[in-house]
Design a protein around this motif. Structure first.
Motif, PDB file in Angstrom:
ATOM      1  N   MET A  71      15.751 -19.289  29.748  1.00 57.51           N
ATOM      2  CA  MET A  71      16.049 -18.138  30.592  1.00 57.51           C
ATOM      3  C   MET A  71      16.282 -18.604  32.019  1.00 57.51           C
ATOM      4  O   MET A  71      15.925 -19.726  32.386  1.00 57.51           O
ATOM      5  CB  MET A  71      14.889 -17.129  30.536  1.00 57.51           C
ATOM      6  N   ARG A  72      16.851 -17.746  32.827  1.00 53.98           N
ATOM      7  CA  ARG A  72      17.081 -18.083  34.233  1.00 53.98           C
ATOM      8  C   ARG A  72      15.797 -17.830  35.027  1.00 53.98           C
ATOM      9  O   ARG A  72      15.211 -16.755  34.938  1.00 53.98           O
ATOM     10  CB  ARG A  72      18.225 -17.254  34.798  1.00 53.98           C
ATOM     11  N   PRO A  73      15.357 -18.799  35.819  1.00 60.69           N
ATOM     12  CA  PRO A  73      14.066 -18.660  36.501  1.00 60.69           C
ATOM     13  C   PRO A  73      14.119 -17.857  37.792  1.00 60.69           C
ATOM     14  O   PRO A  73      13.076 -17.437  38.291  1.00 60.69           O
ATOM     15  CB  PRO A  73      13.695 -20.109  36.805  1.00 60.69           C
ATOM     16  N   ALA A  74      15.335 -17.663  38.364  1.00 58.62           N
ATOM     17  CA  ALA A  74      15.452 -17.107  39.720  1.00 58.62           C
ATOM     18  C   ALA A  74      14.585 -17.957  40.659  1.00 58.62           C
ATOM     19  O   ALA A  74      14.518 -19.169  40.497  1.00 58.62           O
ATOM     20  CB  ALA A  74      15.090 -15.627  39.744  1.00 58.62           C
ATOM     21  N   SER A  75      13.884 -17.346  41.587  1.00 53.43           N
ATOM     22  CA  SER A  75      13.180 -18.136  42.607  1.00 53.43           C
ATOM     23  C   SER A  75      11.886 -18.789  42.128  1.00 53.43           C
ATOM     24  O   SER A  75      11.261 -19.517  42.902  1.00 53.43           O
ATOM     25  CB  SER A  75      12.896 -17.277  43.840  1.00 53.43           C
ATOM     26  N   THR A  76      11.475 -18.554  40.887  1.00 52.46           N
ATOM     27  CA  THR A  76      10.371 -19.358  40.382  1.00 52.46           C
ATOM     28  C   THR A  76      10.819 -20.816  40.227  1.00 52.46           C
ATOM     29  O   THR A  76       9.980 -21.703  40.026  1.00 52.46           O
ATOM     30  CB  THR A  76       9.831 -18.836  39.039  1.00 52.46           C
ATOM     31  N   MET A  77      12.117 -21.062  40.367  1.00 54.74           N
ATOM     32  CA  MET A  77      12.647 -22.425  40.436  1.00 54.74           C
ATOM     33  C   MET A  77      12.004 -23.195  41.583  1.00 54.74           C
ATOM     34  O   MET A  77      11.850 -24.426  41.523  1.00 54.74           O
ATOM     35  CB  MET A  77      14.162 -22.363  40.631  1.00 54.74           C
ATOM     36  N   LYS A  78      11.590 -22.492  42.621  1.00 61.19           N
ATOM     37  CA  LYS A  78      10.957 -23.138  43.774  1.00 61.19           C
ATOM     38  C   LYS A  78       9.630 -23.799  43.399  1.00 61.19           C
ATOM     39  O   LYS A  78       9.184 -24.721  44.081  1.00 61.19           O
ATOM     40  CB  LYS A  78      10.758 -22.125  44.901  1.00 61.19           C
ATOM     41  N   LEU A  79       8.993 -23.320  42.327  1.00 60.80           N
ATOM     42  CA  LEU A  79       7.788 -24.000  41.828  1.00 60.80           C
ATOM     43  C   LEU A  79       8.133 -25.398  41.341  1.00 60.80           C
ATOM     44  O   LEU A  79       7.397 -26.358  41.590  1.00 60.80           O
ATOM     45  CB  LEU A  79       7.168 -23.195  40.685  1.00 60.80           C
ATOM     46  N   GLY A  99      17.664 -26.310  43.906  1.00 67.64           N
ATOM     47  CA  GLY A  99      16.244 -26.315  44.232  1.00 67.64           C
ATOM     48  C   GLY A  99      15.664 -24.953  44.520  1.00 67.64           C
ATOM     49  O   GLY A  99      14.440 -24.790  44.583  1.00 67.64           O
ATOM     50  N   SER A 100      16.535 -23.957  44.695  1.00 67.87           N
ATOM     51  CA  SER A 100      16.071 -22.640  45.145  1.00 67.87           C
ATOM     52  C   SER A 100      16.047 -21.584  44.056  1.00 67.87           C
ATOM     53  O   SER A 100      15.312 -20.599  44.155  1.00 67.87           O
ATOM     54  CB  SER A 100      16.968 -22.149  46.281  1.00 67.87           C
ATOM     55  N   GLY A 101      16.880 -21.743  43.026  1.00 66.92           N
ATOM     56  CA  GLY A 101      16.989 -20.726  41.992  1.00 66.92           C
ATOM     57  C   GLY A 101      18.176 -19.806  42.171  1.00 66.92           C
ATOM     58  O   GLY A 101      18.349 -18.862  41.396  1.00 66.92           O
ATOM     59  N   LEU A 102      19.012 -20.078  43.173  1.00 66.83           N
ATOM     60  CA  LEU A 102      20.204 -19.255  43.385  1.00 66.83           C
ATOM     61  C   LEU A 102      21.263 -19.466  42.311  1.00 66.83           C
ATOM     62  O   LEU A 102      22.044 -18.568  42.019  1.00 66.83           O
ATOM     63  CB  LEU A 102      20.825 -19.572  44.749  1.00 66.83           C
ATOM     64  N   SER A 103      21.285 -20.646  41.722  1.00 71.92           N
ATOM     65  CA  SER A 103      22.363 -20.998  40.805  1.00 71.92           C
ATOM     66  C   SER A 103      22.313 -20.205  39.504  1.00 71.92           C
ATOM     67  O   SER A 103      21.241 -19.949  38.945  1.00 71.92           O
ATOM     68  CB  SER A 103      22.307 -22.493  40.482  1.00 71.92           C
ATOM     69  N   LEU A 104      23.490 -19.860  39.012  1.00 71.64           N
ATOM     70  CA  LEU A 104      23.618 -19.226  37.704  1.00 71.64           C
ATOM     71  C   LEU A 104      23.395 -20.224  36.570  1.00 71.64           C
ATOM     72  O   LEU A 104      23.267 -19.834  35.415  1.00 71.64           O
ATOM     73  CB  LEU A 104      25.025 -18.618  37.555  1.00 71.64           C
ATOM     74  N   TYR A 105      23.343 -21.508  36.919  1.00 69.64           N
ATOM     75  CA  TYR A 105      23.280 -22.552  35.902  1.00 69.64           C
ATOM     76  C   TYR A 105      21.854 -23.042  35.620  1.00 69.64           C
ATOM     77  O   TYR A 105      21.671 -23.901  34.755  1.00 69.64           O
ATOM     78  CB  TYR A 105      24.141 -23.744  36.303  1.00 69.64           C
ATOM     79  N   ASN A 106      20.875 -22.554  36.334  1.00 70.97           N
ATOM     80  CA  ASN A 106      19.487 -22.939  36.055  1.00 70.97           C
ATOM     81  C   ASN A 106      19.021 -22.271  34.764  1.00 70.97           C
ATOM     82  O   ASN A 106      19.149 -21.054  34.613  1.00 70.97           O
ATOM     83  CB  ASN A 106      18.556 -22.498  37.190  1.00 70.97           C
ATOM     84  N   ILE A 130       6.048 -15.260  33.589  1.00 71.74           N
ATOM     85  CA  ILE A 130       6.695 -14.073  33.023  1.00 71.74           C
ATOM     86  C   ILE A 130       8.147 -14.072  33.499  1.00 71.74           C
ATOM     87  O   ILE A 130       8.404 -14.129  34.709  1.00 71.74           O
ATOM     88  CB  ILE A 130       6.027 -12.766  33.504  1.00 71.74           C
ATOM     89  N   ILE A 131       9.080 -14.018  32.575  1.00 65.17           N
ATOM     90  CA  ILE A 131      10.498 -13.888  32.946  1.00 65.17           C
ATOM     91  C   ILE A 131      11.073 -12.678  32.229  1.00 65.17           C
ATOM     92  O   ILE A 131      11.038 -12.595  30.997  1.00 65.17           O
ATOM     93  CB  ILE A 131      11.314 -15.145  32.587  1.00 65.17           C
TER      94      ILE A 131
END
Length: 409
Positions: free
Chosen positions: A89-97, A299-306, A385-386
């Motif tokens: 799934m896409r993490p959004a800004s939890t990518m910052k973790l 690194g931020s979660g902005l990408s659609l590709y995460n 949770i996503i």
């Protein structure tokens, strides 16, 4: 309560084995059953938590949206709950973790984001015949006060004129000013290695500040490389731990991307690229025992590709918790439920208030939350949770808040 429960079981056994009970006896047993049905049977930990989560995951919102959920008991070292935990799934800004834990793992809290000023040439009759070189290290905290220190170091040369150029040295990272998979119409940060007040206008701001100190620059601003014979005038830096807190509390995308490229630069690559940062993140994920498919784009979660899994984020949180050099800085940087950061207005007046520290995430169609929760029995939990496919971010947030309240109840 326990006695009634036993009576109810006995009644069911009698009713199933004796088909010709007297009607009056059957009525009495029925009364007993009704009493037990309306009574709440208290389940022990962790079955009570699992039952609450089972109830929440039956919400009809999941007829049209996707959920990934994992909860891990750090105190008991055991998995408490899984629901599509290995779904990508896409993490959004939890990518910052992922970015922050990897940076703390490889760089440490005292790593410096550095910006430096050099010069070449000679001073005669209050004129510097030569050039100034601004060497960027992608420090998002470099501000007007730091630029003032740069201007003061030039003033200390005793000059009123720079007969030369201000040269921006941008070799710290590649020339990409946007991340892979970013939407053009988002409020995207500019990925410049030379930042002043989070903006890409370094040379102009330095020239303006020098002018205020009556130092005239008669050459145009340009870009270039640092000569070997350049002399250091001034260097300003900020530690990773100082970048970490605003990055996590406020979900600052520029700060996260700056940290991402520090990871890339730590490989020794020049210029640093996103692919280099991914290599370092992969090493941390391997240490955390992460396997399976995932994709790290930025690194931020902005990408659609995460694409990650709730299990990946939870395992990373478990790994961070086991490392004192990571958790002591990560934990205090996370938003506190009902108290500050992006969780300031959430989970107030509930069991989760002050007991949940977690990173939020929101992009179109995705709402996420991952971090730590302190249960009522003082067990520390790691969770992720996503919610994906949610057209209203509040639907995801409300569900996450319910889960957190269940975790802390």
């Amino acid at each position: 309560m326990k006695k009634n429960y036993r009576n109810w079981i006995l009644a069911l056994l009698l009713m199933s084995s004796i088909g010709s009970l007297h009607a009056q006896t059957a009525d009495m047993l029925a009364v007993d059953t009704t009493q037990v049905d309306t009574a709440e049977v208290e389940l022990p930990w962790p079955q009570n938590l699992q039952a609450r989560l089972d109830s929440l995951t039956k919400d009809r919102m999941f007829n049209s949206t996707q959920l990934g959920l994992m909860v891990y008991d750090l105190t008991d070292d055991s998995t408490l709950y899984r629901f599509n935990a290995r779904q990508t799934m896409r993490p959004a800004s939890t990518m910052k973790l992922i970015t922050s834990i990897s940076a703390l793992d490889h760089l440490g809290a005292r790593y410096n984001f550095r910006t430096s000023l050099y010069y070449i040439g000679s001073v005669k009759d209050s004129v510097l015949t030569g050039d100034l070189y601004c060497v960027g290290g992608m420090d998002p905290l470099f501000d007007t006060s730091d630029m003032h220190a740069f201007a003061e170091s030039v003033k200390a040369l005793g000059i009123h004129t720079l007969r030369g150029k201000i040269v921006e040295v941008r070799g710290f990272k590649d020339s990409d000013l946007l991340g892979e998979g970013w939407c053009w119409d988002d409020d995207n940060p500019t990925l410049s290695p030379l930042l002043i007040d989070e903006k890409d206008e370094f040379a102009n701001r330095l020239a303006q500040m020098l002018a205020k100190d009556s130092i005239f620059v008669d050459g145009p601003a340009t870009t270039g490389t640092l000569p070997k014979n350049a002399l250091l005038l001034c260097s300003r830096s900020h530690q990773l731990v100082d970048v970490l807190e605003p990055m996590m509390k406020n979900s600052d995308n520029l700060y996260a991307e700056s940290m991402f490229y520090q990871l890339a630069a730590s490989t020794g690559a020049s210029p640093a690229k996103a692919s280099h940062a991914r290599q370092m993140i992969q090493k941390t994920l391997q240490k955390a025992g992460v396997a399976g498919q995932y994709k790290i784009a930025d690194g931020s979660g902005l990408s659609l590709y995460n694409y990650v899994t709730p299990e990946l984020l939870t395992k990373l949180l478990i790994y961070a918790y086991s490392k004192s050099g990571i958790i002591r800085y990560l934990y205090v940087s996370l938003p506190i439920a009902g108290e500050d950061g992006t969780l300031k207005k959430r989970m107030k007046d509930s069991a989760a208030h002050l007991n949940v520290r977690a990173k939020t995430g929101t992009v179109t169609g995705v709402s996420s939350l991952a971090g730590y929760a302190l249960a009522a029995n003082n067990h520390m939990l790691a969770f992720c949770i996503i919610n994906q496919g949610v057209m209203k971010a509040d639907d995801g947030r409300n569900f996450q808040d319910k889960v957190c309240k269940a975790l802390c109840k």
